[in-house]
Design an enzyme around this catalytic site. Structure first.
Site, mmCIF file in Angstrom:
data_model
loop_
_atom_site.group_PDB
_atom_site.id
_atom_site.type_symbol
_atom_site.label_atom_id
_atom_site.label_comp_id
_atom_site.label_asym_id
_atom_site.label_seq_id
_atom_site.Cartn_x
_atom_site.Cartn_y
_atom_site.Cartn_z
ATOM 1 N N SER A 172 0.832 -1.194 0.000
ATOM 2 C CA SER A 172 0.000 0.000 0.000
ATOM 3 C C SER A 172 0.878 1.259 0.000
ATOM 4 O O SER A 172 1.712 1.425 -0.891
ATOM 5 C CB SER A 172 -0.948 -0.040 1.199
ATOM 6 O OG SER A 172 -1.950 0.931 1.085
ATOM 7 N N ASP A 267 -9.292 -3.951 -6.152
ATOM 8 C CA ASP A 267 -8.519 -2.954 -5.406
ATOM 9 C C ASP A 267 -8.523 -1.644 -6.181
ATOM 10 O O ASP A 267 -8.334 -1.637 -7.410
ATOM 11 C CB ASP A 267 -7.080 -3.465 -5.233
ATOM 12 C CG ASP A 267 -6.260 -2.668 -4.225
ATOM 13 O OD1 ASP A 267 -6.360 -1.417 -4.211
ATOM 14 O OD2 ASP A 267 -5.507 -3.291 -3.466
ATOM 15 N N HIS A 297 -8.369 -4.358 -1.248
ATOM 16 C CA HIS A 297 -7.125 -3.815 -0.720
ATOM 17 C C HIS A 297 -6.793 -4.422 0.646
ATOM 18 O O HIS A 297 -7.609 -4.380 1.578
ATOM 19 C CB HIS A 297 -7.231 -2.292 -0.600
ATOM 20 C CG HIS A 297 -5.927 -1.618 -0.360
ATOM 21 N ND1 HIS A 297 -4.930 -1.574 -1.312
ATOM 22 C CD2 HIS A 297 -5.434 -0.954 0.717
ATOM 23 C CE1 HIS A 297 -3.895 -0.917 -0.836
ATOM 24 N NE2 HIS A 297 -4.171 -0.536 0.401
#
Length: 326
Positions: A172, A267, A297
């Site tokens: 991320s 995502d 995600h």
């Protein structure tokens, strides 16, 4: 409000947990940022639960550009003899950058996903703190992370890994920092990086890709979250956006190390990750890309024992193995 754009279904392995996640997890006010930081305030005990007899932990201070920062060093308590018997084996060093949107998280966030490499490969993992936005906008997070890379490389012998096997990874926002650190290392003639492993990385700041619009309502990271985080870290007018803080802006990706990128097809970062992989291929960089069906995600963090999560972790380990024993 759900997107009206057609989209593939969420993976059944993950559906039950996803339905239980908080659906209103905004970060648009100072109070909500505090709440998010508390949620991601993971501890060492949580990180090492069940592995205390296999992995040791040591805390070290290192000098960042604006003061002292903390790093955690995780080592195997005993290296597998079969590794030591393999010709040419050298213990790898892995610099891990944590996620949290640049405005939350600590060095223990997301590290569970790479702890297997301590046992499997005898890896030395360094996970370091960095200053957080909005109090400290970019390049604070990037320069702190680069300082961690320099410190780790300088102390390779003391830490117990081979400089020839230095790997950078992150998920991320940590993937954003990993990609930026690798670009900095290339352009500053810094430490030689064996490979970069980017797990569903945040690489772009437009927040207008098809996947961002298609899955922008899907927690735990929504389009609204992404817009707020970009404004905090990069500035509303993107005054802190460069090719290093927003790697998708880089015009030249040549000379970068072998790269792993994976992301779920549910995502918001899917399309920017695929575009970045394509740009790496065009620049002649060896790149492996995986898009996991129906995965949102951070799926492997929230549902670590799901079969699809295990597939992702196994594939990442195989790629790391190929770097170490190349």
């Amino acid at each position: 409000m759900a997107s009206s754009i057609p989209r593939p279904p969420l993976h059944p392995d993950l559906a039950e947990v996803h339905s239980q996640l908080p659906q209103n997890d905004n970060i648009s006010t100072p109070e909500q940022i505090v709440t998010r930081r508390k949620f991601l305030d993971f501890s060492l005990e949580q990180t090492l639960q069940g592995r205390e007899h296999l992995i040791s932990h040591e805390e070290k201070d290192f000098q960042g550009p604006a003061g002292t920062l903390k790093a955690s060093i995780l080592r195997p308590k005993q290296v597998n003899k079969s590794l030591l018997e393999k010709p040419g084996y050298k213990p790898p060093g892995i610099l891990h950058m944590h996620g949290g949107g640049h405005m939350s998280g600590s060095r223990f966030v997301g590290i569970e996903g790479v702890l297997d490499w301590v046992e499997e490969f005898g890896a030395i993992i360094v996970s370091a703190e960095y200053r957080l936005a909005p109090e400290h906008p970019q390049p604070a997070q990037l320069e702190d992370s680069y300082a961690a890379l320099l410190w780790m490389n300088e102390h390779a012998q003391e830490l117990g890994f081979s400089r020839d096997h230095l790997i950078v990874c992150g998920s991320s926002a940590g993937g954003n920092l990993a990609a930026g650190v690798v670009l900095l290392a290339r352009d500053r003639a810094g430490p030689k990086i064996r490979g970069q492993l980017l797990m569903y990385p945040w690489l772009d700041d437009s927040n207008e890709t098809h996947s961002m619009l298609q899955f922008g309502d899907i927690v735990p990271w929504t389009r609204s979250n992404s817009i707020d985080a970009c404004n905090y870290a990069l500035g509303v007018n993107r005054e802190h956006a460069t090719m290093y803080t927003v790697p998708s802006r880089a015009k030249d990706l040549s000379g970068l190390p072998p790269t792993w990128i994976d992301v779920g097809d549910a995502d918001v970062f899917r399309d920017e990750d695929v575009v970045y992989a394509s740009a790496l291929w065009k620049a002649g960089v060896s790149t492996e890309l995986h898009v996991w069906p129906g995965c949102w995600h951070g799926f492997d963090v929230f549902v670590p024992n799901a079969p699809i999560s295990n597939r992702a972790k196994l594939a990442r380990s195989d790629w790391v193995r190929s770097l170490i024993f190349a």
